[in-house]
Design an enzyme around this catalytic site. Structure first.
Site, PDB file in Angstrom:
ATOM      1  N   ARG A   1      34.908 114.293  43.974  1.00  0.00           N
ATOM      2  CA  ARG A   1      34.171 113.663  42.867  1.00  0.00           C
ATOM      3  C   ARG A   1      32.815 114.331  42.672  1.00  0.00           C
ATOM      4  O   ARG A   1      32.341 114.472  41.557  1.00  0.00           O
ATOM      5  CB  ARG A   1      34.038 112.152  43.123  1.00  0.00           C
TER       6      ARG A   1
ATOM      7  N   HIS B   1      37.254 103.724  52.504  1.00  0.00           N
ATOM      8  CA  HIS B   1      36.956 104.847  51.623  1.00  0.00           C
ATOM      9  C   HIS B   1      37.882 104.764  50.419  1.00  0.00           C
ATOM     10  O   HIS B   1      39.077 104.549  50.577  1.00  0.00           O
ATOM     11  CB  HIS B   1      37.179 106.154  52.393  1.00  0.00           C
TER      12      HIS B   1
END
Ligand code: FAD
Ligand code: SF4
Ligand code: SF4
Ligand code: FES
Lengths: 606, 246
Positions: A256, A236
């Site tokens: 995000r 990740h």
């Protein structure tokens, strides 16, 4: 003669995360007797940590969404080595599985008209993730747990399964110990479902809890079942990197999704510098367009921070390697900047990302509504796992099923965020259904006394070494393995490093024969760690062997000695099998031809 | 910036136990769980410790640190004094198993006495419901609970008075509140609250709220409103006149 107790069930579910609980609920609903086993207490499984959301084409936020788009997104994210049948079933069934949770009491965030709200996430074309702030996993596991306790099933919590039991080729049960007292139990069952989660703990820097030691992978492989695609380990892109004690802890992609941007030391949004060809058409050209996407403008394309995880992770590594990283060897993730765009930004961030706000404030003395975070890649998820049939989730052994993170297929070479929680629901249910059906048509198999005794003897061996007063520390061995995997089989791979890793694993295996444990069997974490180490060694070897065979770069698997995609390898999966002699072999197996309708969907969505 | 600190950790089982001192190196940013795990790996291999996520999300690592119920993984060493030994003990309200691990199964068993979620009929033809965010905010606060049972550990009704049969404790009152205030739940839960769950035993000391790592306002937002509803139902003359409560 070893001492143990025997318990019988129709269906035995190993694992009480999202996949295990959903499977158990389904099986119990079909009238069979169900036993659920987990290494930790109820509701503590790794699923509880999931943050960002569960992906399902509910089309509550964007009515252009439907199962076809979700299917195409999942295949594109997986770079087309996914099991297309699973990707199809998943996209079609996920909406019902999510709505069902609401009927069982889950309380998702709402749209203005009162329906389940959905958020943007990497690789999903439309806002698709149903969520509860950034604690979606907790909501999901608690809902399943509370629902399951009213179904007819027995829970065996803080039990560890050490081996599957077979009669001929068929799996007929499992053996394990109860952690509290260290006593052994044989579980006889007509069907066994593996739902043991992932293997992140094979690496030093990981977002996974201690349970992620790949037990299901090792149990299946040791029993003679096949694994698939285990070279695809997802790193990740955004884990915490500072302070050192929290390195690896996840920073949800939701940051995000809510408008967070990645910048290097020079303040540049470096994700604009390299947009992969597969995503060119879907990615914003300017920062301004990216922001419009974040706030729901349907004509805008997604900001480059939201391309797939494999790509973002590699871009971060590039910035760091080329000297543009942050002070502690990562990059900056900034959500605070949205105050330039919206009023009440601080309140908005705290409402949408409450756990992230707390996590940074409490563990890093940093207020994410005011300052950027420092982040870097962390080992997160295994796309590979037990090879299963797409419809029934049955493995290559009769009576053995697998679902959730420990099963392979849905995600191909790279998983999209949010597609795991939906995977657990869709295929957990299917595994429960088909395991129950299988159980209704069979009777209990015979358990071999000698196999049981041998398993117990092996599990207790570290105590004998302990009594002799010398041997290897399981904690030390585990740490050495994790460091080696991190260094040699991480985000960037190459043949000679992986060969070195295999050699290292062989040496650690030999040393593991003299693992040494002190004290008695009651809640002895040293002993538990010794058992985990065996599984970690097996899965680490499997990852290396598969990764060596995939001589290309695809999705999460990146090799500097083969930096490009290979056309011939685009059409194969890796299949792993452990022979009688204990050697793990890998073969490349052609992917079945996709039906024309599905091909057409992919074409249309390009 | 390395230094050492001393940890006094409870070692022992049902036969008895004692605090044992361990010294270990500490580095910047460390939490108590880091130190305990380091001690476990280097000096006390067989030490029983329960933890999972090391991120404050699973509620497994509840212990008493310097006498205060806390999560080991969310307690930073920089918030404690290291001039004195840091005391780490198991939760004292529940039966002890070994070292830092206690038997919390009572909480799970008691939870089964709370009746299952029972939604009203779906609002829309497709079987779904409509709820406004403002109406779910309140329930979402309660559903943040990570079942660490620190509030159960500190509540004097359980800890000192041992009313384990009569009272379900703050965690499960929060669970009750999440159901009672759930916009979709249609069950009648107040009779259970008064009788089986013993809400009357709570005398609003707020100790539970003070230890909750999820910062749920257990007393103000869950228990007091529930008490009010119970009072309205049982002691409101009008309801009684019409035989609303039993
Ligand atoms: C921090 C974090 C955030 C995430 N966020 C998201 C997200 O937002 N969206 C998303 O879709 N995915 C997310 N994921 C991924 C997702 O959470 C996991 O992939 C998923 O929860 C795995 O569920 P599972 O049911 O397969 O297994 P788990 O939840 O890992 O459960 C495994 C179970 O098996 C038991 N078990 C294991 N081995 C044994 C054994 N030997 N004997 C007995 N029992 C055993 C364990 O005790 C446990 O009960 C996230 C992951 C992490 C780490
Ligand atoms: S407020 Fe009530 S529930 Fe909370 S600790 Fe005090 S008596 Fe217990
Ligand atoms: S209410 Fe708070 S203290 Fe109590 S169990 Fe839940 S999270 Fe823990
Ligand atoms: S280990 Fe999960 S809350 Fe501390």
């Amino acid at each position: 003669m070893a001492q143990y107790e025997t318990i019988q069930h129709d269906v035995l579910v190993i694992g009480a995360g999202g996949a295990g609980l959903r499977g158990a609920i389904e099986a119990a609903g079909r009238g069979v007797s169900v036993g659920v086993i987990s290494k930790s207490l109820l509701g503590k499984a790794h699923t509880v940590m999931a943050e960002g959301g569960v992906a399902a084409a509910l089309s509550n936020v964007d009515d252009r969404d439907n199962w076809k788009v979700h299917f195409a997104d999942t295949m594109r994210g997986g770079q087309y080595v996914n099991n297309w049948r699973m990707a199809e079933l998943h996209a079609k069934e996920a909406p019902d599985r999510v709505r069902e949770l609401e009927a069982w009491g889950a309380v998702f965030d709402r749209t203005p008209d009162g329906r389940i709200l959905q958020r943007n996430f990497g690789g999903h074309r439309y806002a698709r993730l149903a969520h509860v702030g950034d604690r979606t996993g907790l909501e999901m596991i608690r809902t399943l747990q509370d629902h399951a306790t009213f179904e007819r099933m027995s829970f065996y919590t803080e039990f560890t399964i050490v081996s599957l039991l077979k009669e001929g080729n068929r799996v007929v049960g499992a053996i394990g110990y109860q952690r509290e007292k260290g006593l052994f139990f044989v579980f006889q069952a007509k069907a066994v479902v593996l739902a043991t989660g992932g293997l992140g703990r094979a690496y030093k820097i990981t977002s996974n809890s201690w349970e992620g030691t790949g037990d299901g992978f090792a149990l299946a492989l040791d029993a003679g079942a096949e694994l698939r695609d285990v070279e695809f380990v997802q790193f990740h892109p955004t884990g915490m990197i500072w302070p050192p004690s929290v390195a690896g802890l996840l920073v949800t992609e939701g940051v995000r999704g809510e408008g967070g941007v990645l910048r290097n030391r020079l303040g540049r949004r470096f994700m604009f510098d390299d947009i992969p060809a597969l995503y060119k058409n879907q990615t914003a050209d300017t920062e301004e367009e990216g922001w419009r996407y974040t706030v729901g403008d349907k004509n805008a394309r997604r900001p480059p921070e939201l391309v797939t995880r494999d790509h973002v992770a590699r871009c971060i590594m590039r910035e760091v390697r080329e000297g543009r990283g942050s002070p502690h060897g990562g990059v900056f993730l900034d959500i605070a900047w949205i105050k330039e765009k919206i009023p009440n930004a601080e309140k908005h961030i705290r409402a949408k990302l409450p756990s992230m706000y707390d996590q940074f404030l409490k563990l890093a003395d940093l207020d994410i509504t005011k300052e950027p975070m420092e982040v870097g890649p962390t080992t997160h998820y295994s796309m590979g796992g037990v090879r299963v049939d797409g419809d029934s989730q049955m493995s290559s052994l009769p009576g053995l099923f697998a679902a959730g993170e420990c099963a392979a297929g849905l995600h191909g070479a790279n998983r999209l965020g949010g597609n795991s929680l939906s995977d657990l629901l869709v295929f957990g249910k299917r595994a429960g259904e088909y395991a129950a059906r299988f159980a209704l048509e069979t009777s209990l198999g015979r358990v071999s006394e000698s196999a049981v005794n041998e398993n117990i003897r092996q599990a207790l061996a570290p105590f004998e070494n302990g009594a002799k007063g010398r041997g290897e520390s399981p904690y030390q061995l585990q740490a050495e393995l994790q460091e080696m995997m991190q260094e040699l089989v991480g985000i960037v791979r190459t043949e000679n490093e992986m060969v070195r890793a295999l050699d290292g694993i062989q040496k650690l295996k030999e040393r593991s024969r003299s693992l040494h444990v002190e004290g008695n069997r009651m809640y002895n974490v040293g002993w538990h760690t010794a058992v985990d180490v065996g599984n970690l060694l097996t899965v680490s070897e499997a990852i290396c062997r598969a990764a060596l065979e995939r001589r290309e770069s695809r999705g999460a698997h990146y090799r500097i000695d083969y930096p490009d995609k290979s056309e011939s390898l685009a059409k194969v999966n890796t299949t792993l099998h452990k022979g009688e002699d204990g050697a793990i072999s890998v073969r490349l197996e052609p992917i079945k031809e996709m039906p024309a309708e599905l091909k057409q969907i992919i074409e249309e969505m390009k | 910036m390395t230094a050492t600190a001393t940890f006094s950790i409870w070692r022992g089982d049902l036969q008895g136990g004692k605090l044992v001192d361990y010294q270990t190196e500490i580095v910047q940013g460390m939490v108590v769980l880091d130190a305990v795990r380091r001690i476990q790996a280097d000096q006390a291999n067989d030490m029983a410790v329960r933890w999972n996520c090391k991120a404050g999300k699973c509620g497994s690592c509840a212990t008493e640190i310097n006498g205060k119920p806390r999560l080991m993984c969310m307690t930073r060493l920089s918030d404690l004094s290291t001039t004195q030994p840091i005391r780490v003990e198991p939760m004292r309200t529940f039966p002890h198993i070994r070292d830092l691990v206690t038997d919390v199964s009572w909480n799970f068993a008691k939870k089964r006495t709370v009746r299952k979620f029972n939604p009203r009929k779906p609002d829309a033809a497709d079987g779904t419901w409509r709820m406004a965010q403002i109406d779910v905010d309140r329930v979402q606060e309660f559903r943040k609970c990570i079942e660490c049972f620190l509030c159960q550990d500190v509540c004097h009704v359980l800890r000192n008075h041992q009313l384990f049969d009569e009272y379900i404790g703050p965690r499960l009152l929060v669970y009750d509140a999440a159901l009672v205030m759930h916009p979709l739940d249609s069950d009648q839960r107040l009779a259970d609250l008064r009788h089986a769950h013993g809400i009357g035993y709570c005398n609003i000391t707020k100790c539970c709220t003070n230890v909750c790592p999820e910062e749920i306002k257990i007393t103000d937002n869950a228990i007091i409103p529930l008490k009010e509803r119970v009072v309205d139902l049982y002691f409101d003359p009008l309801t009684r006149l019409f035989g609303g409560a039993r």
